[in-house]
Design an enzyme around this catalytic site. Structure first.
Site, PDB file in Angstrom:
ATOM      1  N   CYS A   1      62.790  27.009  42.449  1.00  0.00           N
ATOM      2  CA  CYS A   1      61.847  26.463  43.421  1.00  0.00           C
ATOM      3  C   CYS A   1      61.307  27.561  44.324  1.00  0.00           C
ATOM      4  O   CYS A   1      60.093  27.709  44.485  1.00  0.00           O
ATOM      5  CB  CYS A   1      62.512  25.371  44.250  1.00  0.00           C
ATOM      6  SG  CYS A   1      61.389  24.625  45.461  1.00  0.00           S
TER       7      CYS A   1
ATOM      8  N   TYR B   1      57.472  28.904  43.219  1.00  0.00           N
ATOM      9  CA  TYR B   1      56.322  28.631  44.082  1.00  0.00           C
ATOM     10  C   TYR B   1      55.673  29.936  44.539  1.00  0.00           C
ATOM     11  O   TYR B   1      54.452  30.001  44.730  1.00  0.00           O
ATOM     12  CB  TYR B   1      56.747  27.790  45.277  1.00  0.00           C
ATOM     13  CG  TYR B   1      56.728  26.303  45.027  1.00  0.00           C
ATOM     14  CD1 TYR B   1      56.063  25.444  45.894  1.00  0.00           C
ATOM     15  CD2 TYR B   1      57.354  25.736  43.920  1.00  0.00           C
ATOM     16  CE1 TYR B   1      56.030  24.067  45.677  1.00  0.00           C
ATOM     17  CE2 TYR B   1      57.338  24.367  43.680  1.00  0.00           C
ATOM     18  CZ  TYR B   1      56.676  23.540  44.555  1.00  0.00           C
ATOM     19  OH  TYR B   1      56.644  22.187  44.322  1.00  0.00           O
TER      20      TYR B   1
ATOM     21  N   TYR C   1      51.631  29.356  49.903  1.00  0.00           N
ATOM     22  CA  TYR C   1      52.548  30.012  48.966  1.00  0.00           C
ATOM     23  C   TYR C   1      52.061  31.377  48.492  1.00  0.00           C
ATOM     24  O   TYR C   1      52.861  32.190  48.030  1.00  0.00           O
ATOM     25  CB  TYR C   1      52.834  29.073  47.791  1.00  0.00           C
ATOM     26  CG  TYR C   1      53.539  27.820  48.268  1.00  0.00           C
ATOM     27  CD1 TYR C   1      54.855  27.880  48.714  1.00  0.00           C
ATOM     28  CD2 TYR C   1      52.883  26.592  48.339  1.00  0.00           C
ATOM     29  CE1 TYR C   1      55.502  26.756  49.208  1.00  0.00           C
ATOM     30  CE2 TYR C   1      53.525  25.457  48.824  1.00  0.00           C
ATOM     31  CZ  TYR C   1      54.826  25.552  49.257  1.00  0.00           C
ATOM     32  OH  TYR C   1      55.451  24.437  49.760  1.00  0.00           O
TER      33      TYR C   1
ATOM     34  N   ASP D   1      57.694  15.731  47.908  1.00  0.00           N
ATOM     35  CA  ASP D   1      58.132  17.095  48.179  1.00  0.00           C
ATOM     36  C   ASP D   1      58.697  17.216  49.583  1.00  0.00           C
ATOM     37  O   ASP D   1      59.604  18.018  49.826  1.00  0.00           O
ATOM     38  CB  ASP D   1      56.970  18.071  47.983  1.00  0.00           C
ATOM     39  CG  ASP D   1      57.446  19.502  47.786  1.00  0.00           C
ATOM     40  OD1 ASP D   1      58.387  19.708  46.985  1.00  0.00           O
ATOM     41  OD2 ASP D   1      56.901  20.413  48.421  1.00  0.00           O
TER      42      ASP D   1
ATOM     43  N   GLU E   1      62.121  21.104  37.624  1.00  0.00           N
ATOM     44  CA  GLU E   1      60.835  21.400  38.263  1.00  0.00           C
ATOM     45  C   GLU E   1      59.677  20.871  37.412  1.00  0.00           C
ATOM     46  O   GLU E   1      58.695  20.337  37.941  1.00  0.00           O
ATOM     47  CB  GLU E   1      60.670  22.913  38.482  1.00  0.00           C
ATOM     48  CG  GLU E   1      61.426  23.468  39.665  1.00  0.00           C
ATOM     49  CD  GLU E   1      60.757  23.159  41.000  1.00  0.00           C
ATOM     50  OE1 GLU E   1      59.730  22.464  41.014  1.00  0.00           O
ATOM     51  OE2 GLU E   1      61.268  23.619  42.025  1.00  0.00           O
TER      52      GLU E   1
END
Length: 227
Positions: free
Chosen positions: A140, A144, A167, A49, A215
């Site tokens: 993304c 998240y 997040y 990531d 994803e």
């Protein structure tokens, strides 16, 4: 929760159908929620990531060149700053505890799932316009945010409290809301007040759904790194 991220995102998410739930409720995510995700899987994911976010920052920098207004330019530039100078720090700190330096992360070999996803997003930007790029970036950013909001808050002794807290936190949720404002404004500017009735809408839905599938592949990669 999701309405905070704008009208366009909600429509794109709905158009993605069950693949959106496959992404936001993936076994990797559920392992984060319960704390039962193997640490090796989490660390392997974090390394990949970190590499992903480097390319993601480049994609947002590319978005700056696709903008048509100063407001759009400022929003995209602020996202580059948030990624490079803030979000990457979570990965660096966590991996340092496992003996990995930032140089180790930056020079890590990219997993094929990472290559597929990042190059798809960059290609969307190079071959299309700002809307193509934002549609590929949105899963993304907002995904998240949704995941963080659903999983958090958690107790401080939760094994993934740092990740979830990032997040679920106000700062990242504000990033998602601002990205939603950018996306709504960019779509209205280019496709008009009823974008879902225009020929270009189907293309954006395909961009968004493809990125969402990638994803899912990224989470699958994360699980595989735990074996």
């Amino acid at each position: 929760m999701t309405g905070d991220y704008g009208v366009t995102f909600a429509r794109l998410r709905d158009a993605a159908g069950p693949v959106w739930r496959d992404y936001t409720h993936h076994a990797f995510v559920e392992g984060l929620r319960t704390g039962r995700l193997p640490r090796t899987a989490f660390l392997g994911y974090l390394v990949q990531d970190y590499v992903f976010l480097i390319h993601f920052a480049r994609a947002w920098a590319l978005a700056v060149t696709k903008t048509e207004t100063l407001a759009e330019m400022r929003a995209c530039a602020a996202t580059v700053d948030a990624l490079v100078n803030h979000e990457l720090g979570l990965h660096v700190t966590t991996c340092a505890e496992a003996g990995l330096s930032e140089a180790d992360l930056y020079n890590a070999e990219e997993h094929p799932a990472n290559l597929a996803y990042t190059r798809y997003v960059l290609d969307a930007g190079h071959s299309g316009d700002l809307l193509d790029l934002l549609a590929a970036l949105a899963p993304c950013v907002m995904g998240y945010g949704e995941i963080g909001a659903r999983l958090g808050p958690v107790a401080g002794d939760h094994p993934y409290a740092g990740w979830i807290g990032t997040y679920a936190g106000d700062d990242y949720q504000q990033v998602c809301r601002e990205a939603g404002v950018l996306l709504d404004g960019a779509v209205t500017r280019r496709l008009g007040p009823d974008p879902h009735t225009t020929p270009g809408w189907a293309r954006l839905c395909r961009r968004f759904t493809t990125a969402t599938r990638l994803e899912v592949g990224f989470w699958e990669m994360g699980l595989s790194l735990g074996h």
